[in-house]
Design a protein around this motif. Structure first.
Motif, PDB file in Angstrom:
ATOM      1  N   VAL A  33       0.795  -1.277   0.004  1.00  0.00           N
ATOM      2  CA  VAL A  33      -0.130  -0.171  -0.002  1.00  0.00           C
ATOM      3  C   VAL A  33       1.037   1.181   0.135  1.00  0.00           C
ATOM      4  O   VAL A  33       1.677   1.308   0.975  1.00  0.00           O
ATOM      5  CB  VAL A  33      -0.880   0.109   1.097  1.00  0.00           C
ATOM      6  CG1 VAL A  33      -1.909   1.190   1.036  1.00  0.00           C
ATOM      7  CG2 VAL A  33      -1.669  -1.114   1.391  1.00  0.00           C
ATOM      8  N   ALA A  36      -2.955   5.752   1.305  1.00  0.00           N
ATOM      9  CA  ALA A  36      -4.381   5.643   1.761  1.00  0.00           C
ATOM     10  C   ALA A  36      -4.790   6.888   2.219  1.00  0.00           C
ATOM     11  O   ALA A  36      -4.236   7.291   3.521  1.00  0.00           O
ATOM     12  CB  ALA A  36      -4.227   4.619   2.702  1.00  0.00           C
ATOM     13  N   GLN A  37      -5.473   7.614   1.586  1.00  0.00           N
ATOM     14  CA  GLN A  37      -6.300   8.662   2.225  1.00  0.00           C
ATOM     15  C   GLN A  37      -7.658   8.989   2.124  1.00  0.00           C
ATOM     16  O   GLN A  37      -8.189   8.306   1.355  1.00  0.00           O
ATOM     17  CB  GLN A  37      -5.479   9.987   1.696  1.00  0.00           C
ATOM     18  CG  GLN A  37      -5.622  10.328   0.143  1.00  0.00           C
ATOM     19  CD  GLN A  37      -4.787  11.318  -0.385  1.00  0.00           C
ATOM     20  OE1 GLN A  37      -3.914  11.787   0.099  1.00  0.00           O
ATOM     21  NE2 GLN A  37      -5.681  12.332  -1.107  1.00  0.00           N
ATOM     22  N   ASN A  74      -4.622  11.744   5.870  1.00  0.00           N
ATOM     23  CA  ASN A  74      -3.682  10.613   5.427  1.00  0.00           C
ATOM     24  C   ASN A  74      -3.796   9.542   6.358  1.00  0.00           C
ATOM     25  O   ASN A  74      -3.437   9.390   7.487  1.00  0.00           O
ATOM     26  CB  ASN A  74      -2.201  11.103   5.269  1.00  0.00           C
ATOM     27  CG  ASN A  74      -1.156   9.987   4.886  1.00  0.00           C
ATOM     28  OD1 ASN A  74      -1.731   8.940   4.444  1.00  0.00           O
ATOM     29  ND2 ASN A  74       0.187  10.123   5.114  1.00  0.00           N
ATOM     30  N   PHE A 100     -12.362   7.708  -0.233  1.00  0.00           N
ATOM     31  CA  PHE A 100     -11.119   6.981   0.180  1.00  0.00           C
ATOM     32  C   PHE A 100     -10.593   6.997  -1.244  1.00  0.00           C
ATOM     33  O   PHE A 100     -11.280   6.874  -2.097  1.00  0.00           O
ATOM     34  CB  PHE A 100     -11.404   5.503   0.465  1.00  0.00           C
ATOM     35  CG  PHE A 100     -10.275   5.020   0.474  1.00  0.00           C
ATOM     36  CD1 PHE A 100      -9.201   4.949   1.875  1.00  0.00           C
ATOM     37  CD2 PHE A 100      -9.633   4.055  -0.389  1.00  0.00           C
ATOM     38  CE1 PHE A 100      -8.316   4.001   1.845  1.00  0.00           C
ATOM     39  CE2 PHE A 100      -8.584   3.318  -0.161  1.00  0.00           C
ATOM     40  CZ  PHE A 100      -7.594   3.614   1.101  1.00  0.00           C
ATOM     41  N   GLY A 102      -6.620   5.060  -2.760  1.00  0.00           N
ATOM     42  CA  GLY A 102      -5.659   4.194  -2.104  1.00  0.00           C
ATOM     43  C   GLY A 102      -4.970   3.806  -3.238  1.00  0.00           C
ATOM     44  O   GLY A 102      -5.530   3.768  -4.501  1.00  0.00           O
ATOM     45  N   SER A 103      -3.570   3.639  -3.205  1.00  0.00           N
ATOM     46  CA  SER A 103      -2.770   3.184  -4.371  1.00  0.00           C
ATOM     47  C   SER A 103      -1.940   2.008  -3.761  1.00  0.00           C
ATOM     48  O   SER A 103      -1.570   1.938  -2.812  1.00  0.00           O
ATOM     49  CB  SER A 103      -1.870   4.078  -4.585  1.00  0.00           C
ATOM     50  OG  SER A 103      -1.071   3.673  -5.651  1.00  0.00           O
TER      51      SER A 103
END
Length: 109
Positions: A33, A36-37, A74, A100, A102-103
């Protein structure tokens, strides 16, 4: 057909009020990950919870974190490694305001 060595995944999700799995690390890959924000698109403060689930054990990364209106938080200040079948869980105090993003980098085992 051979599997790709590295696969990038983007996870956009509107946080529901009940915790749901928003990403599961696939078989044969380790997920990292990268981001994630959560953003509060509403007009009042909302809370968000984000956790990691492996088997029957859920570990909170943030729990009921307040995000002011029109602000972003964050949820993961570093990287998180996900093994096969690990799940990212997400919930919020409102079912439409907390968004949300995310990457995840999936890398072949």
């Amino acid at each position: 057909m051979a599997l790709a060595l590295n696969v990038f995944q983007t996870i956009p999700y509107v946080a529901p009020t009940v915790a749901v799995g928003i990403y599961t690390a696939p078989v044969g890959y380790t997920g990292v990950v990268l981001l994630a924000q959560a953003a509060n698109a509403g007009t009042v403060t909302r809370t968000v919870s984000f956790s990691h689930k492996r088997d029957s054990v859920t570990t909170e990364i943030v729990k009921d974190l307040p995000i002011e209106a029109s602000d972003t938080a964050n949820l993961l200040p570093g990287k998180l490694v996900l093994e096969t079948n690990d799940i990212l869980m997400l919930s919020a105090s409102n079912g439409s305001d907390v968004k949300f993003l995310g990457s995840v980098l999936e890398t072949l085992n």
